[in-house]
Write a protein that holds these residues in place. Structure first.
Motif, PDB file in Angstrom:
ATOM      1  N   ALA A   1     131.740  22.803 100.379  1.00  0.00           N
ATOM      2  CA  ALA A   1     132.874  23.024 100.239  1.00  0.00           C
ATOM      3  C   ALA A   1     133.389  22.139 102.188  1.00  0.00           C
ATOM      4  CB  ALA A   1     132.664  24.853 101.048  1.00  0.00           C
ATOM      5  N   GLY A   2     132.649  21.370 102.682  1.00  0.00           N
ATOM      6  CA  GLY A   2     133.191  20.843 103.622  1.00  0.00           C
ATOM      7  C   GLY A   2     133.656  19.116 102.593  1.00  0.00           C
ATOM      8  N   TYR A   3     133.687  19.390 101.178  1.00  0.00           N
ATOM      9  CA  TYR A   3     134.765  18.338 100.951  1.00  0.00           C
ATOM     10  C   TYR A   3     135.708  18.245 100.851  1.00  0.00           C
ATOM     11  CZ  TYR A   3     136.435  16.222  96.538  1.00  0.00           C
ATOM     12  OH  TYR A   3     136.473  15.690  95.717  1.00  0.00           O
ATOM     13  N   GLY A   4     136.440  19.695 100.778  1.00  0.00           N
ATOM     14  CA  GLY A   4     137.953  20.512 100.460  1.00  0.00           C
ATOM     15  C   GLY A   4     138.080  20.181 102.179  1.00  0.00           C
ATOM     16  N   LEU A   5     137.472  20.723 103.590  1.00  0.00           N
ATOM     17  CA  LEU A   5     137.608  20.324 104.297  1.00  0.00           C
ATOM     18  C   LEU A   5     137.970  18.808 105.157  1.00  0.00           C
ATOM     19  CD1 LEU A   5     138.698  20.875 107.833  1.00  0.00           C
ATOM     20  CD2 LEU A   5     135.806  20.674 108.015  1.00  0.00           C
TER      21      LEU A   5
ATOM     22  N   ALA B   1     140.736  19.965  96.122  1.00  0.00           N
ATOM     23  CA  ALA B   1     139.731  20.180  96.190  1.00  0.00           C
ATOM     24  C   ALA B   1     138.980  21.838  96.679  1.00  0.00           C
ATOM     25  CB  ALA B   1     139.475  19.157  97.795  1.00  0.00           C
ATOM     26  N   GLU B   2     140.786  21.686  97.354  1.00  0.00           N
ATOM     27  CA  GLU B   2     140.400  23.529  98.556  1.00  0.00           C
ATOM     28  C   GLU B   2     139.247  24.413  97.149  1.00  0.00           C
ATOM     29  OE1 GLU B   2     142.184  22.188 102.507  1.00  0.00           O
ATOM     30  OE2 GLU B   2     143.369  22.419 100.818  1.00  0.00           O
TER      31      GLU B   2
ATOM     32  N   LEU C   1     145.227  32.061 100.552  1.00  0.00           N
ATOM     33  CA  LEU C   1     144.628  32.764  99.972  1.00  0.00           C
ATOM     34  C   LEU C   1     142.958  33.259  99.519  1.00  0.00           C
ATOM     35  CD1 LEU C   1     145.251  35.866 100.441  1.00  0.00           C
ATOM     36  CD2 LEU C   1     146.491  35.669  98.202  1.00  0.00           C
ATOM     37  N   ALA C   2     142.890  32.166  98.374  1.00  0.00           N
ATOM     38  CA  ALA C   2     141.387  31.506  98.185  1.00  0.00           C
ATOM     39  C   ALA C   2     140.650  31.776  99.198  1.00  0.00           C
ATOM     40  CB  ALA C   2     141.671  30.746  97.096  1.00  0.00           C
TER      41      ALA C   2
ATOM     42  N   LEU D   1     144.204  24.005 106.376  1.00  0.00           N
ATOM     43  CA  LEU D   1     143.632  23.549 106.344  1.00  0.00           C
ATOM     44  C   LEU D   1     142.756  24.755 107.416  1.00  0.00           C
ATOM     45  CD1 LEU D   1     141.755  20.932 107.350  1.00  0.00           C
ATOM     46  CD2 LEU D   1     143.422  20.172 109.321  1.00  0.00           C
ATOM     47  N   MET D   2     143.740  25.569 107.830  1.00  0.00           N
ATOM     48  CA  MET D   2     143.195  26.577 108.768  1.00  0.00           C
ATOM     49  C   MET D   2     142.483  27.345 108.337  1.00  0.00           C
ATOM     50  SD  MET D   2     146.484  28.743 111.330  1.00  0.00           S
ATOM     51  CE  MET D   2     145.533  29.584 112.076  1.00  0.00           C
ATOM     52  N   ALA D   3     142.426  27.721 107.172  1.00  0.00           N
ATOM     53  CA  ALA D   3     141.532  28.446 106.054  1.00  0.00           C
ATOM     54  C   ALA D   3     139.882  27.788 105.605  1.00  0.00           C
ATOM     55  CB  ALA D   3     142.753  29.182 104.894  1.00  0.00           C
ATOM     56  N   ILE D   4     140.385  26.318 105.759  1.00  0.00           N
ATOM     57  CA  ILE D   4     138.883  25.646 105.048  1.00  0.00           C
ATOM     58  C   ILE D   4     137.926  25.246 106.246  1.00  0.00           C
ATOM     59  CG2 ILE D   4     139.908  23.376 105.611  1.00  0.00           C
ATOM     60  CD1 ILE D   4     137.879  24.580 102.966  1.00  0.00           C
ATOM     61  N   VAL D   5     139.048  25.662 107.471  1.00  0.00           N
ATOM     62  CA  VAL D   5     138.132  25.021 108.510  1.00  0.00           C
ATOM     63  C   VAL D   5     137.936  26.669 109.534  1.00  0.00           C
ATOM     64  CG1 VAL D   5     137.836  24.967 111.489  1.00  0.00           C
ATOM     65  CG2 VAL D   5     139.574  23.367 109.877  1.00  0.00           C
TER      66      VAL D   5
END
Length: 655
Positions: free
Chosen positions: A44-48, A116-117, A364-365, A628-632
């Motif tokens: 999941a760091g790929y999305g970040l 990515a996310e 949301l995902a 970005l808030m969600a992926i963090v």
């Protein structure tokens, strides 16, 4: 195609690398599930990483392009009365560079981050299912959906080149719209094929039994919602339809009514897209819990390659028009590029609507993946920390919006002052010149005669007109004639000066570079505070106040951010096309064509200038806030204090 293909390829390489490190993944043993989950949480760091770069491209690029654009418009069109992209304007190069920085690189980074996310969120949620986690083919389902979408977009491209080629200017906008429609239609059977072949008939995820066709329905809901959002955006922003035409008509009474009507248009334009997103979210959660919502996000991004293509069309045609103007090409060339640019503005608005819709579903995902990771399966909104989180989260997009708008305003102010300084210096140098200029060859005598006739006619009419109101109207007409003669004299002086000393009218590379430096410095410095706000908010809230309050913050920022983003982007796009509608001579009031150099056009220019940071900086940049808030939050989920303990500050003061 290159962007999407590269994103898929790099993600598959990452999966293969982590498979070698997490050697127990996909194996049917006691450690299998936890090992597979851990592996995809790391991926999941790929999305970040994608969202972090999108922050630079979208926010920094947006500040760059609109600082240059607003500065060039105010200093050139409003102050000097120059045409757009006039080479005498030192800010035009920065403006054209900004189109590539903000609208090409920024949009590409934004949509890559969404891809990515969305894929990483779906992978993390798939790994939560014991039925999917043991099969590599089932775990690859989110990636295969993106591959199917890429194939659909590739096949669609042949319709524009071989089956429905553009034959006249009016066909451009229709052809670009058809690309989105055809790719959606082609992707529909691909969804059923991929779901039926690579998913088991039924599987358990988050305590619910999900069927392969349920996943397909969730994907299709997102896919067709994206198409509807694109078409609704076109309806509200294209001057082929009444909303933008009425906006142009509002310019008759000045810039104030133009701005009032434009804001109302933007707010109304958010209604149907929000309803579409709500239906997608409802179907997704009902049929597959958070995995269903992640499938909806994958669906809206299936036509990513086509969406990015039609979005890039706008800045490309805009730059082509700028080059035509700056190189002195024939007028008909600029007229043709303006027609293409008007279609490009609409397709760019469609691309922004597509990006905002996908960002909402992706956010949301990611929230679902975060909630599953920290063990929040049913979020109860009735609670002190949850209430506080919702209100705080709803405020974050406004704070971010204000900072980016202020950044554009400050940078544009510096740009205007620099252009004015250069123009004043140049004019002073021309006034001090001792050269003898040949005005006769430039038609000055003819202008003098027509000016004298206008003045003498005005004096004679002043003596004969008895009605004061009629006299007032005649003075207004005379003032308009005098302004036109003033412009003709300035142009004649410029031609005579250019004939005597061609270098005196040239804007040097050094002068262009000073404006480029202003935009570059502003974009790099001004993005720090908005970026820190988005990155640090989930970390601070998660550690100090706990994951329940953080869940409220994420939902609050999503709820307010998506409506703000859609309305701001569509308002700016409509203002821009209203200006082009008037400039093309399509506005007729009381039987009179009101085109360029009229009060209506000036009012439209002011609206367009106000709308520039709305549609190209602050509005689209809210995508980054949501994602970005969600992926963090997802990446740091395991590090936050557990739900039962609460945040460190909660532990100190008591729950």
């Amino acid at each position: 195609f290159a962007l999407v293909s590269l994103g898929i390829m790099v993600l598959m390489i990452l999966v293969e690398v982590y498979k070698a490190l997490f050697f127990n993944a996909y194996k049917d043993n006691g450690d299998c599930e936890s090992c597979t989950v851990t592996m995809y949480e790391c991926i999941a760091g790929y999305g970040l990483g994608g969202s972090s770069i999108a922050m630079f491209g979208r926010v920094g690029g947006g500040i760059y392009t609109k600082a240059a654009d607003v500065g060039a418009d105010l200093a050139g069109k409003v102050d000097q009365g120059w045409d757009e992209d006039d080479p005498r304007n030192p800010a035009v190069i920065a403006d054209n560079v900004g189109d590539n920085v903000g609208d090409i690189a920024g949009m590409g980074a934004d949509l890559f981050g969404s891809f990515a996310e969305a894929t990483c969120a779906a992978l993390v949620l798939c790994a939560q299912s014991p039925d999917l986690a043991v099969h590599f083919t089932s775990m690859s389902f989110p990636i295969l959906v993106s591959v199917g979408g890429l194939l659909a977009c590739f096949l669609t491209s042949f319709f524009a080149t071989h089956f429905f080629p553009v034959k006249k200017d009016a066909d451009v906008e229709t052809a670009l719209k058809l690309q989105l429609l055809i790719s959606t239609v082609i992707a529909t059977p691909i969804v059923f094929f991929v779901s039926g072949v690579f998913l088991p008939y039924s599987f358990d995820i988050s305590g619910k039994t999900v069927y392969w066709y349920s996943a397909a329905i969730c994907i299709l809901a997102g896919l067709w919602s994206g198409l509807i959002i694109g078409f609704i955006t076109e309806y509200y922003t294209s001057f082929s339809y009444r909303p933008t035409q009425r906006l142009a008509e509002a310019c008759e009474t000045g810039p104030a009514t133009n701005i009032i009507y434009g804001l109302a248009l933007g707010y109304k334009s958010a209604i149907i897209p929000i309803v579409c997103l709500c239906i997608t979210m409802f179907l997704g959660y009902t049929l597959g819990r958070m995995f269903g919502i992640a499938c909806g996000a994958l669906g809206i991004l299936m036509t990513l390659a086509t969406g990015l293509t039609i979005d890039a069309y706008g800045p490309i045609t805009d730059n082509a028009g700028g080059i035509a103007e700056m190189t002195g090409m024939p007028k008909h060339v600029r007229k043709n590029t303006d027609k293409l640019d008007a279609a490009g503005n609409t397709t760019a608005a469609i691309g922004k609507g597509f990006a905002i819709g996908s960002a909402a579903l992706v956010s949301l995902a990611l929230f679902g993946a975060f909630a599953d990771t920290v063990g929040i399966y049913e979020l109860q909104l009735i609670g002190a920390w949850q209430f506080a989180g919702l209100v705080l989260g709803a405020m974050i997009p406004y704070w971010f919006f204000a900072m980016t708008m202020e950044s554009v305003g400050q940078a544009a102010n510096k740009m205007v002052l620099e252009v004015r300084r250069q123009v004043n210096e140049k004019r002073q140098g021309q006034a001090d010149s001792k050269q003898v200029l040949d005005y006769k060859s430039q038609g000055v005598d003819k202008i003098r005669q027509s000016l004298q006739a206008a003045l003498e006619g005005g004096i004679n009419e002043n003596k004969s007109i008895g009605n004061v109101q009629e006299l007032s109207n005649r003075v207004g007409e005379l003032s308009k004639i005098l302004r036109e003669k003033q412009e003709e004299l300035e142009q004649a002086h410029g031609r005579a000066l250019g004939a005597a000393d061609p270098d005196s009218l040239e804007t040097s590379n050094e002068q262009y570079e000073k404006c480029i430096a202003i935009a570059t410095d502003a974009s790099l410095k001004e993005m720090i505070a908005p970026g820190a706000l988005v990155l640090l908010t989930p970390i601070v809230v998660g550690f100090l106040f706990g994951v329940k309050m953080l869940a409220g913050v994420l939902l609050g920022s999503l709820a307010s951010g998506v409506s703000m983003a859609i309305s701001a982007s569509n308002t700016g796009g409509a203002w821009d096309n209203a200006k082009k509608y008037i400039g093309a001579g399509k506005l007729v009031i009381n039987g009179e064509v009101r085109g360029k150099k009229t009060e209506e056009h000036n009012a439209a220019i002011i609206g367009d200038t106000v709308g520039d940071p709305l549609k190209d900086t602050s509005g689209p940049a809210l995508n980054i806030v949501m994602k970005l808030m969600a992926i963090v939050s997802l990446v740091f989920a395991r590090a936050f204090p557990s739900e039962s303990k609460g945040g460190y500050l909660q532990q100190l003061i008591g729950k």
